[in-house]
Write an enzyme that holds these catalytic residues in place. Structure first.
Site, short mmCIF file in Angstrom:
data_model
loop_
_atom_site.label_atom_id
_atom_site.label_comp_id
_atom_site.label_asym_id
_atom_site.label_seq_id
_atom_site.Cartn_x
_atom_site.Cartn_y
_atom_site.Cartn_z
N ASP A 141 -1.92 -1.52 4.24
CA ASP A 141 -0.78 -0.94 4.96
C ASP A 141 -1.21 -0.49 6.36
OD1 ASP A 141 0.47 1.57 5.88
OD2 ASP A 141 1.51 1.76 3.99
N ASN A 142 -2.25 0.35 6.42
CA ASN A 142 -2.67 0.89 7.71
C ASN A 142 -3.07 -0.24 8.66
OD1 ASN A 142 -2.69 2.84 5.68
ND2 ASN A 142 -4.17 4.13 6.74
N ASN A 155 -3.62 7.29 -0.01
CA ASN A 155 -4.06 6.59 1.20
C ASN A 155 -5.37 5.87 0.99
OD1 ASN A 155 -3.82 6.12 4.22
ND2 ASN A 155 -5.84 7.09 4.08
N SER A 197 12.66 7.95 11.69
CA SER A 197 12.25 6.78 10.90
C SER A 197 13.28 6.28 9.89
CB SER A 197 10.94 7.09 10.17
OG SER A 197 11.14 8.13 9.24
N ASP A 257 4.44 12.12 2.41
CA ASP A 257 3.85 11.27 3.45
C ASP A 257 3.64 12.13 4.68
OD1 ASP A 257 3.22 9.50 5.47
OD2 ASP A 257 4.77 8.05 4.97
N SER A 288 13.45 12.10 4.66
CA SER A 288 12.52 11.30 5.43
C SER A 288 11.40 12.21 5.92
CB SER A 288 13.22 10.64 6.62
OG SER A 288 12.40 9.61 7.13
N HIS A 346 6.63 -0.93 8.45
CA HIS A 346 5.94 -2.08 7.87
C HIS A 346 6.89 -2.91 7.01
CE1 HIS A 346 2.58 0.01 9.34
NE2 HIS A 346 1.99 0.39 8.22
N GLN A 380 1.56 4.37 -5.13
CA GLN A 380 2.30 5.64 -5.27
C GLN A 380 2.86 5.80 -6.68
OE1 GLN A 380 2.86 8.38 -3.84
NE2 GLN A 380 2.59 8.15 -1.63
N HIS A 409 9.41 8.26 4.94
CA HIS A 409 10.33 7.46 5.77
C HIS A 409 11.42 6.75 4.94
CE1 HIS A 409 7.25 8.10 8.80
NE2 HIS A 409 6.35 7.54 8.01
N HIS A 448 0.37 9.64 12.77
CA HIS A 448 1.45 10.29 12.01
C HIS A 448 2.23 11.33 12.81
CE1 HIS A 448 3.65 11.14 8.35
NE2 HIS A 448 3.61 12.40 8.72
N CYS A 472 0.34 -2.24 10.32
CA CYS A 472 0.43 -1.95 11.76
C CYS A 472 0.27 -3.21 12.59
CB CYS A 472 -0.61 -0.90 12.15
SG CYS A 472 -0.21 0.74 11.49
N GLU A 518 0.68 9.91 0.76
CA GLU A 518 0.68 8.56 1.30
C GLU A 518 -0.32 8.30 2.43
OE1 GLU A 518 2.53 5.98 0.36
OE2 GLU A 518 2.69 4.65 2.08
N SER A 551 1.34 -0.35 -1.20
CA SER A 551 1.27 1.12 -1.05
C SER A 551 2.12 1.82 -2.10
CB SER A 551 1.78 1.53 0.33
OG SER A 551 1.16 0.79 1.32
N LYS A 574 -4.10 0.46 -0.35
CA LYS A 574 -3.24 1.15 0.61
C LYS A 574 -3.86 1.06 2.01
CE LYS A 574 -0.79 4.22 2.94
NZ LYS A 574 -1.10 4.58 4.33
P1 NAI Z 1 -8.81 6.63 10.54
O1 NAI Z 1 -9.46 7.94 10.32
O2 NAI Z 1 -9.24 5.43 9.78
O3 NAI Z 1 -8.86 6.22 12.09
C1 NAI Z 1 -8.70 7.11 13.14
C2 NAI Z 1 -9.78 6.79 14.17
O4 NAI Z 1 -9.55 7.53 15.36
C3 NAI Z 1 -11.18 7.16 13.67
O5 NAI Z 1 -12.02 6.03 13.70
C4 NAI Z 1 -11.63 8.24 14.64
O6 NAI Z 1 -13.02 8.20 14.90
C5 NAI Z 1 -10.81 7.93 15.88
N1 NAI Z 1 -10.64 9.07 16.79
C6 NAI Z 1 -10.51 10.39 16.49
N2 NAI Z 1 -10.41 11.12 17.61
C7 NAI Z 1 -10.47 10.25 18.64
C8 NAI Z 1 -10.42 10.39 20.05
N3 NAI Z 1 -10.33 11.60 20.61
N4 NAI Z 1 -10.49 9.27 20.81
C9 NAI Z 1 -10.62 8.05 20.25
N5 NAI Z 1 -10.69 7.84 18.93
C10 NAI Z 1 -10.60 8.93 18.13
O7 NAI Z 1 -7.24 6.89 10.28
P2 NAI Z 1 -6.12 5.75 10.08
O8 NAI Z 1 -5.96 5.48 8.64
O9 NAI Z 1 -6.36 4.66 11.02
O10 NAI Z 1 -4.81 6.58 10.50
C11 NAI Z 1 -4.61 7.02 11.84
C12 NAI Z 1 -3.27 7.75 11.94
O11 NAI Z 1 -2.20 6.82 11.67
C13 NAI Z 1 -3.08 8.87 10.94
O12 NAI Z 1 -2.32 9.89 11.54
C14 NAI Z 1 -2.29 8.23 9.82
O13 NAI Z 1 -1.63 9.16 9.04
C15 NAI Z 1 -1.37 7.34 10.61
N6 NAI Z 1 -0.80 6.17 9.95
C16 NAI Z 1 0.35 5.67 10.51
C17 NAI Z 1 0.96 4.56 10.00
C18 NAI Z 1 2.21 4.05 10.60
O14 NAI Z 1 2.86 3.18 10.02
N7 NAI Z 1 2.63 4.50 11.77
C19 NAI Z 1 0.41 3.84 8.83
C20 NAI Z 1 -0.84 4.42 8.34
C21 NAI Z 1 -1.40 5.53 8.90
#
Ligand code: NAI
Length: 482
Positions: free
Chosen positions: A239-240, A230, A83, A143, A78, A403, A415, A55, A350, A244, A205, A411, A235
């Site tokens: 960050d997550n 990650n 983003s 990322d 990006s 963020h 990196q 991003h 993501h 968020c 990332e 984060s 991180k």
């Molecule tokens: P995580 O693996 O810690 O959490 C995801 C959760 O979703 C897990 O607990 C899992 O059991 C649950 N899950 C899976 N399928 C499901 C379903 N059908 N119904 C309900 N729950 C379900 O992953 P994390 O780190 O929380 O990341 C989640 C997403 O967010 C990823 O795609 C990651 O890349 C992205 N992300 C986005 C950020 C942003 O700024 N927008 C920042 C960091 C991560």
């Protein structure tokens, strides 16, 4: 697209605004700035040609200029069509010593609101190095894994001697990738193989990109070593979660300005991102309901005081729906058809496949209307409207600015240290996926304490011996979960 200047951004005249915000961000990014100082003389990234796909925000600008300060050459795109902050991209293209008439910065290919064709063109530009022996980078900073994916698919199809037919594409985006690879195979049937040959590694990332890397490691297709940034504690547990917690409501507010207090909000997924999102909505006074598939995370949500139930149970009554799962098909068109009038639907995971946007567009008689960029209403034939944010793409970066600096300093310090590890110690990392050594994780945390006025207690040698650690750390075994 013409590429005479070797960068493409929306508007170079935004550079001065971008530079002002970069300057403010630097103060809020003590980790990155300390790393700049520590390695100023050693120049550990001299000789590195880093392709970044992440991003293109103000915080990322500080990361890019840190990599450059450590000796690297950098090209950037990006990793999402919505983003980019155009003023940050402009400032990076112009550079600290350039002017819009005489840009002297880093080749950056990013603007807010790219088409999918443009997005993959930008990724290709970031991977294409005019003055390199292989035509490519020797390091990737990714990322979500799109730059890594393009290289791997390119190599796979070059080995096979052909790219799958466009008709086999599973989505519009997949078709765009296949089209690109058909073209490059025609131009140079060894492009990606040559390019991959000198890549020392990738630092990834996010959760979703890391997931792709482990898959490639398992099926034996991984071409170079990778550091899973990650899962550095500094991180994903910061960050997550805290990132968020800040940027989710920022995105909802900027998009809709709807009062969150008193509303019912559903958070799908209670991983690191879900935990931050649920807390942020609760902080605004919403009644938060969590959905989970994992009993551990479901129990955590319950213990944190949230109702945990299925989407099916609450889809007709809740006001706000947020997906955080990194999984696909979480909210389907048939769910959206059952929602209340003016329910808000957004994703912070993501990729854009958590919400069934393709299915929504196919509902007979449905009408999509743009309220403003990245905010759309979808009106069903019965007159009921729902509001979809960022067309189902991550709304904290699409509707807001992602963020804030302080958390990204963690984060991006991870990196930067991961880039130094892979670039300077290739022998220590045979092909595989690694996490950052814990002493570096602790170092990154340490770099952020002073700014918050934290006074750390010093471990005494007899105490250290008693709990079996070194006085200077690491303080926890690798299996500790924080
Ligand atoms: P995580 O693996 O810690 O959490 C995801 C959760 O979703 C897990 O607990 C899992 O059991 C649950 N899950 C899976 N399928 C499901 C379903 N059908 N119904 C309900 N729950 C379900 O992953 P994390 O780190 O929380 O990341 C989640 C997403 O967010 C990823 O795609 C990651 O890349 C992205 N992300 C986005 C950020 C942003 O700024 N927008 C920042 C960091 C991560």
């Amino acid at each position: 697209v013409e590429n005479r200047q070797d960068f493409k951004v929306a508007d170079l005249s935004l550079a001065e605004f971008g530079r002002k915000e970069i300057t403010l961000a630097e103060h809020e990014m003590p980790g990155l700035m300390a790393i700049r100082k520590e390695y100023a003389e050693a120049q550990p990234l001299a000789g590195a040609r880093i392709t970044g796909s992440l991003h293109m925000t103000v915080q990322t600008a500080v990361l890019i200029e840190t990599l450059v300060a450590l000796g690297a050459q950098v090209r950037w795109a990006s990793c999402n069509i919505f983003s980019t902050q155009d003023h940050a991209a402009a400032a990076i293209a112009v550079g600290p010593d350039g002017t819009p008439d005489n840009p002297r910065g880093v080749p950056v290919f990013a603007w807010k609101g790219e088409t999918l064709e443009e997005y993959w063109w930008c990724t290709e530009q970031a991977l294409t190095w005019p003055d390199s022996p292989t035509g490519g980078p020797n390091m990737i900073l990714d990322d979500g894994g799109d730059a890594t994916l393009l290289v791997h698919k390119g190599v796979e199809y070059e080995k096979a001697g052909e790219v799958p037919a466009l008709e086999t594409a599973e989505s519009d985006e997949h078709r765009v990738i296949l089209q690109l690879l058909h073209r490059t195979l025609g131009e140079n049937p060894q492009k990606w193989t040559q390019l991959a040959s000198e890549i020392r590694g990738v630092t990834e990332e996010t959760t979703t990109g890391v997931h792709r890397l482990y898959e490639m490691q398992r099926d034996g297709s991984l071409l170079f070593p990778a550091i899973n940034v990650n899962d550095a504690v500094t991180k994903s547990k910061f960050d997550n979660k805290y990132g968020c917690r800040h940027s989710l409501v920022d995105g909802i507010n900027r998009a809709t300005d709807v009062l969150i207090g008193g509303k019912t909000a559903v958070v799908c997924g209670y991983g690191d991102v879900g935990k931050g999102c649920a807390e942020s909505l609760r902080g605004q006074g919403a009644r938060v309901i969590v959905t989970e598939i994992d009993p551990i995370c479901a129990l955590q949500a319950a213990m944190d005081g949230y109702q945990v139930t299925t989407l099916d149970e609450v889809v007709e009554t809740a006001d706000i729906f947020i997906t955080t799962t990194g999984n696909k098909d979480i909210i389907m068109a048939s769910d959206m058809a059952r929602m209340k009038h003016q329910a808000i639907v957004g994703n912070i995971g993501h990729f854009d496949n958590e919400i069934d946007m393709a299915g929504l567009a196919k509902v007979p008689g449905i009408v999509k209307d743009e309220v403003k960029p990245q905010v759309h209403t979808w009106t069903f034939p019965d007159g009921k409207k729902i509001i979809v944010l960022s067309e189902g793409r991550l709304l904290n970066l699409g509707n807001a600015t992602g963020h804030p600096s302080f958390v990204m300093s963690n984060s991006f310090a991870d990196q930067t240290l991961a880039q130094i590890e892979l670039f300077t110690k290739p022998d220590a990392y045979p092909i595989g996926v690694y996490t950052l050594p814990k002493h570096l994780d602790e170092k990154v945390a340490r770099l952020h304490l002073d700014a918050l006025g934290v006074k750390l207690t010093k471990l005494r040698p007899e105490q250290a011996a008693y709990i079996g650690v070194d006085v200077d750390g690491p303080y926890k075994p690798d299996h500790y979960r924080y």
